[in-house]
Design a protein around this motif. Structure first.
Motif, short mmCIF file in Angstrom:
data_model
loop_
_atom_site.label_atom_id
_atom_site.label_comp_id
_atom_site.label_asym_id
_atom_site.label_seq_id
_atom_site.Cartn_x
_atom_site.Cartn_y
_atom_site.Cartn_z
N ALA A 79 0.84 -1.18 0.09
CA ALA A 79 0.13 -0.07 -0.08
C ALA A 79 0.94 1.25 0.03
O ALA A 79 0.58 2.29 0.85
CB ALA A 79 -0.86 -0.15 1.27
N LEU A 125 1.10 3.20 -2.59
CA LEU A 125 0.02 4.17 -2.93
C LEU A 125 -1.48 3.72 -2.79
O LEU A 125 -2.12 2.55 -3.31
CB LEU A 125 0.11 4.02 -4.61
CG LEU A 125 -0.54 5.25 -5.50
CD1 LEU A 125 0.07 6.55 -5.18
CD2 LEU A 125 -0.64 5.07 -6.84
N PRO A 126 -2.15 3.88 -1.82
CA PRO A 126 -3.31 3.66 -1.08
C PRO A 126 -4.52 3.43 -2.10
O PRO A 126 -5.14 2.50 -2.12
CB PRO A 126 -3.57 4.51 0.04
CG PRO A 126 -2.25 5.26 0.33
CD PRO A 126 -1.64 5.18 -0.84
N GLU A 127 -4.61 4.43 -2.95
CA GLU A 127 -5.54 4.56 -4.02
C GLU A 127 -5.48 3.36 -4.88
O GLU A 127 -6.63 2.53 -4.98
CB GLU A 127 -5.82 5.62 -4.49
CG GLU A 127 -7.00 5.93 -5.49
CD GLU A 127 -7.21 7.07 -6.29
OE1 GLU A 127 -7.91 7.29 -7.13
OE2 GLU A 127 -6.31 7.95 -5.82
N ALA A 128 -4.44 3.06 -5.40
CA ALA A 128 -4.06 2.09 -6.24
C ALA A 128 -4.32 0.70 -5.45
O ALA A 128 -4.69 -0.20 -6.10
CB ALA A 128 -2.82 2.10 -6.97
N THR A 129 -3.86 0.63 -4.45
CA THR A 129 -4.07 -0.61 -3.59
C THR A 129 -5.61 -0.88 -3.40
O THR A 129 -5.84 -2.32 -3.51
CB THR A 129 -3.23 -0.60 -2.38
OG1 THR A 129 -1.72 -0.30 -2.44
CG2 THR A 129 -3.10 -1.95 -1.57
N TYR A 130 -6.40 0.08 -3.09
CA TYR A 130 -7.65 0.14 -2.85
C TYR A 130 -8.22 -0.56 -4.09
O TYR A 130 -9.12 -1.51 -4.13
CB TYR A 130 -8.39 1.19 -2.36
CG TYR A 130 -9.74 1.06 -2.17
CD1 TYR A 130 -10.28 0.46 -1.09
CD2 TYR A 130 -10.68 1.60 -3.22
CE1 TYR A 130 -11.60 0.47 -1.17
CE2 TYR A 130 -12.14 1.39 -3.21
CZ TYR A 130 -12.68 1.04 -2.15
OH TYR A 130 -13.86 0.97 -1.86
N ARG A 131 -8.15 -0.11 -5.39
CA ARG A 131 -8.65 -0.80 -6.75
C ARG A 131 -8.14 -2.03 -7.01
O ARG A 131 -8.98 -2.79 -7.30
CB ARG A 131 -8.40 0.17 -7.68
CG ARG A 131 -8.77 1.71 -7.56
CD ARG A 131 -8.20 2.49 -9.00
NE ARG A 131 -9.01 3.94 -8.85
CZ ARG A 131 -8.65 4.82 -9.69
NH1 ARG A 131 -7.90 4.50 -10.86
NH2 ARG A 131 -9.09 5.96 -9.63
N TRP A 154 -2.22 4.29 -15.83
CA TRP A 154 -2.37 3.81 -14.30
C TRP A 154 -1.08 3.17 -13.77
O TRP A 154 -0.65 3.39 -12.76
CB TRP A 154 -3.43 3.24 -13.98
CG TRP A 154 -3.82 2.50 -12.57
CD1 TRP A 154 -4.26 3.07 -11.61
CD2 TRP A 154 -3.37 1.23 -12.34
NE1 TRP A 154 -4.40 2.22 -10.53
CE2 TRP A 154 -3.66 1.15 -11.03
CE3 TRP A 154 -2.98 0.09 -13.10
CZ2 TRP A 154 -3.65 -0.14 -10.23
CZ3 TRP A 154 -2.87 -1.02 -12.34
CH2 TRP A 154 -3.12 -1.22 -11.00
#
Length: 462
Positions: free
Chosen positions: A383, A385-391, A441
């Motif tokens: 994580a 990059l939290p946003e990319a990990t969430y996706r 991305w």
């Protein structure tokens, strides 16, 4: 790393290898390297040289679980490596003899007989080496266990030998009863420990609790009454298999060529049918002819949906089997015509070095790309990059649900048809935008940091 050179004494016994370094006027205490117990020993030839350089192929490496690091025994000579090869072969013979004993659970005089056979083989090798002043690879046939390790069907020979050793006898009473005309309804094997007896008469005693009749006459081989000698049959079969293997290896040596360009040209010609098939599929996936591409798409969808696709691989295998059988009947043992390949233009040594450097550079670039992918995956996992990990986590959850709810053949169909239909007129624009967003991305994901630590070799070298 410990390297042993001249100024030492090396001794091989029936159970271990002993090394004694030369001290002041006498040899130091011997270092023992066990060969009889199961210590995961590895003995093989090795390259050594000054300052750790791998220059001279004149050493033997010994590694075991009891040692923190392998040891290297050097056998310097001006030309060749006959001394090293001799010590390597006889040491391996003792090691393989004890592995044979452990594998087939031989005990007592059966174990002593197996080790005695290895010792007599070493004596014969030494006699031949001293008599002809050189050690040829053909003399390795005198080493039973070393030879069986490399022969086709050698495991069968050792298995048969173990069954023969299970019938060992240390007395000639039964043999005398047979020779006097006694009748027995059971087939019996009369096998005597002749190797152990030979060493006993030479003054070398491997086992003291075995009683021999000194006045009796013992058979020099395996005596079988009314049946085939199984050991002899295993050896004959191994000779046949060895001849086939040697003939096959000669054909392999004949087709070996030098040069990267020549080998690549041969590979391209051999893979030509697959290359043509891949080009045709790629042409259909380009949708330059929509009708042919649509027919192929409908056919593939029908095969997957109807369940006929599971018969495609068996059909291919059956077709290949029929083709090979047809060639077998048509050729009738005739020699196959040579595979003709147009040789690439010759290159001098400098051009070949440049080609090799370019190939190494391409491999290095590929490894770097793979490392970047792995580091980005590590960044997603941690994580960074939290946003990319969430996706990505949401995508994994949806994919898991898809594998549970949707039949597997439809998933395979989707995986194959998605890249095939990217150039389809209806999907071309949307596929281009989707792939562009995916690349953007991916490029926006940072790589996990890496720190290279310089290796410090603090171990003492002797």
């Amino acid at each position: 790393m410990v390297v042993y050179t001249e100024g030492c004494r090396l001794t091989l016994s029936s159970k271990a290898l002993y090394f004694e370094s030369l001290g002041v006027g006498q040899y130091d205490k011997a270092a023992q390297y066990d060969l009889s117990t199961d210590l995961k020993q590895v003995i093989k030839p090795e390259l050594t040289g000054p300052l750790g350089a791998r220059l001279f192929d004149k050493a033997v490496m010994y590694r075991a679980v009891t040692l923190e690091e392998p040891i290297f025994l050097e056998f310097p000579e001006f030309k060749g490596s006959s001394r090293r090869d001799y010590w390597l072969d006889i040491t391996l013979e003792i090691l393989l003899a004890h592995r044979f004993v452990r594998k087939y659970h031989l005990k007592g005089f059966q174990e002593s007989e197996a080790v005695a056979r290895a010792i007599l083989g070493i004596f014969r090798c030494r006699a031949v080496r001293e008599g002809f002043y050189f050690f040829s690879s053909h003399y390795k046939t005198l080493l039973l266990f070393n030879l069986a390790e490399n022969l086709p069907g050698g495991d069968t020979i050792l298995e048969t030998l173990s069954s023969c050793l299970a019938h060992l006898r240390t007395s000639s009473t039964q043999a005398d009863s047979y020779s006097s005309g006694s009748v027995c309804t059971e087939k019996q094997h009369m096998v005597y420990p002749v190797s152990l007896l030979a060493l006993r008469r030479f003054g070398l005693i491997l086992q003291e609790d075995v009683e021999f009749d000194q006045e009796a006459t013992y058979g020099s081989g395996y005596i079988h009454v009314g049946e085939v000698d199984l050991l002899e049959a295993a050896v004959k079969q191994s000779k046949v298999d060895t001849g086939k293997a040697v003939a096959a290896q000669e054909t392999v040596n004949q087709v070996k060529v030098d040069g990267i360009d020549a080998n690549i040209a041969i590979m391209k010609e051999l893979l030509f049918p697959l290359i043509v098939l891949a080009k045709r599929v790629q042409f259909l996936a380009s949708w330059e002819e929509p009708f042919k591409s649509s027919v192929f798409l409908v056919l593939m969808c029908y095969l997957f949906v109807s369940g006929w696709f599971k018969f495609v691989l068996p059909f291919i295998l059956v077709s290949l089997a029929v083709l090979m059988l047809w060639h077998r009947l048509a050729n009738k043992g005739k020699l196959v015509d040579a595979f003709r390949i147009i040789a690439p233009p010759n290159k001098n040594a400098v051009e070949q070095l440049i080609t090799l450097q370019e190939a190494i550079s391409q491999v290095e670039t590929l490894v770097q790309a793979v490392n970047i992918v792995l580091l980005k995956m590590r960044a997603l996992l941690l994580a960074v990059l939290p946003e990319a990990t969430y996706r990505v986590s949401i995508f994994f959850l949806l994919t898991a649900a898809l594998f549970i709810l949707v039949p597997f053949r439809f998933i395979i169909l989707f995986v194959l048809m998605e890249p095939y239909t990217r150039e389809m007129p209806l999907r071309r624009e949307s596929s281009y935008r989707w792939l562009r967003r995916l690349r953007e991305w991916w490029f926006g994901i940072p790589a996990a940091p890496v720190q290279l630590i310089k290796h410090e070799d603090s171990k003492k070298k002797k």
